[in-house]
Design a protein around this motif. Sequence first.
Motif, PDB file in Angstrom:
ATOM      1  N   LEU A   1      -0.453  12.176  -5.255  1.00 57.85           N
ATOM      2  CA  LEU A   1      -0.649  11.086  -4.312  1.00 57.85           C
ATOM      3  C   LEU A   1       0.316  11.179  -3.131  1.00 57.85           C
ATOM      4  O   LEU A   1       1.485  11.512  -3.295  1.00 57.85           O
ATOM      5  CB  LEU A   1      -0.442   9.735  -5.016  1.00 57.85           C
TER       6      LEU A   1
ATOM      7  N   LEU B   1      -2.856   7.541  -1.950  1.00 57.69           N
ATOM      8  CA  LEU B   1      -4.115   8.219  -2.209  1.00 57.69           C
ATOM      9  C   LEU B   1      -3.922   9.728  -2.158  1.00 57.69           C
ATOM     10  O   LEU B   1      -2.966  10.215  -1.557  1.00 57.69           O
ATOM     11  CB  LEU B   1      -5.153   7.816  -1.149  1.00 57.69           C
TER      12      LEU B   1
ATOM     13  N   SER C   1      -8.094   4.233   3.051  1.00 55.52           N
ATOM     14  CA  SER C   1      -8.383   2.888   2.552  1.00 55.52           C
ATOM     15  C   SER C   1      -8.638   1.936   3.711  1.00 55.52           C
ATOM     16  O   SER C   1      -8.170   2.159   4.835  1.00 55.52           O
ATOM     17  CB  SER C   1      -7.211   2.370   1.711  1.00 55.52           C
TER      18      SER C   1
ATOM     19  N   LEU D   1      -5.107   6.687  -7.573  1.00 53.59           N
ATOM     20  CA  LEU D   1      -4.527   5.876  -6.506  1.00 53.59           C
ATOM     21  C   LEU D   1      -3.499   4.923  -7.094  1.00 53.59           C
ATOM     22  O   LEU D   1      -3.497   4.637  -8.295  1.00 53.59           O
ATOM     23  CB  LEU D   1      -5.600   5.115  -5.727  1.00 53.59           C
TER      24      LEU D   1
ATOM     25  N   ILE E   1     -12.177   2.417  -0.639  1.00 56.93           N
ATOM     26  CA  ILE E   1     -11.622   3.754  -0.505  1.00 56.93           C
ATOM     27  C   ILE E   1     -12.753   4.724  -0.154  1.00 56.93           C
ATOM     28  O   ILE E   1     -13.813   4.705  -0.805  1.00 56.93           O
ATOM     29  CB  ILE E   1     -10.961   4.218  -1.822  1.00 56.93           C
TER      30      ILE E   1
END
Length: 390
Positions: free
Chosen positions: A47, A57, A63, A344, A386
């Motif tokens: 991430l 993410l 997002s 996430l 997302i």
Amino acid sequence: MNTFNPRRRKLLQYGFMGLGAFFGNALLPSPLKAASFSLSLAARAGLLPPDQNGVRLPAGFTSRIVARSGETLFGYTWPAAPDGGATFVTPEGGWIYVSNSELGNQAGSVGALRFNVQGEIIGAYSILSQTNRNCAGGHTPWQTWLSCEETDKGQVWECDPLGRKAAQVRSALGIFKHEAVAVDTRNMQLYLTEDQPDGCLYRYTARSFDATGYPNLEDGFLEVAEVVEGTIGAVRWHTLPDPLATMTPARKQVAKGSRFDGGEGIWYHQGIIYFSTKGDNRVWAYDIQQNHLSILYNAALFLSPVLTGVDNITGNAAGELLVAEDGGDMQIFVLTAGKVLPLLKVAGHDHSEITGPAFSPDGSRLYFSSQRGKTGRDEDGITFEITGPF
């Protein structure tokens, strides 16, 4: 941090192998096929730091916030404490995301966001109101939303995502502390979880069907699962004598019924019912054809489990299983090919939980909420979208 050191990675893989060797069987995608699964590939890369919305993410994903509790959208106020959710196709090719509101005192509800083909929000409205603690629920193949009340006298409400038909209570699905529902699309049976420390796993079988082959939710019977030889293995189903619990709570009516510690999310895929129990941090798999229950994930087997507070469950068409955390590290994980991979993380929402994960009908977007946002208050929920190489 979401970076595993080699020793931790080894412990993680060892823990899975101790659960009964599901590698290569039908319960989860096999390692040999894993390369074709986009979520697994994306999550393996790790991430990135939090984006402008506070969401960590994988590379290539973005997002956006689509709703906030208390915000007015198209004349409708998005509800507080957003919880379970699902998506539905609209006649013009767009989609709808519905979200429960887990408020008590007859303040519970279900809200809907409507998107056009381009993914723009073009409407918002209520499809259920004046109910109690609408927690999770389930998407039906006949395109309705089953909203579950998480109270001792909880009911299941069948809602029209388009908002054209009034919601109807489905008494045949029982009176208990409902959490979530999944529909076995092959046998047209419904499986239901119960959020109690000594809760049960229920199954509904219709006695009659409509002209399209879908089950009548007012003409059927409920059963309770018994795992015959202990925690896992063969399952026997017992008819529930009084689904309306007029004298005795549903979970106490069948003495042989197996107990599950805090039933949470549930999802059906290709003959398997997956469900989670938050009290003991487990993810289960019930093979319907083999009539066999297994444990896919058990946090107790890990020295430092990365996935805790297991809650809502969803998945994609490839069979990759997504598990959201209630608390924990505010992450959504992918369970696939014998691995637990972070997809996430919502940073700075330490007193919230992730709720309502659901893919858009075409699988290109993922929706979910932080139920209580950064402040930990019901009125500060945030609903996210997302996008990326799903």
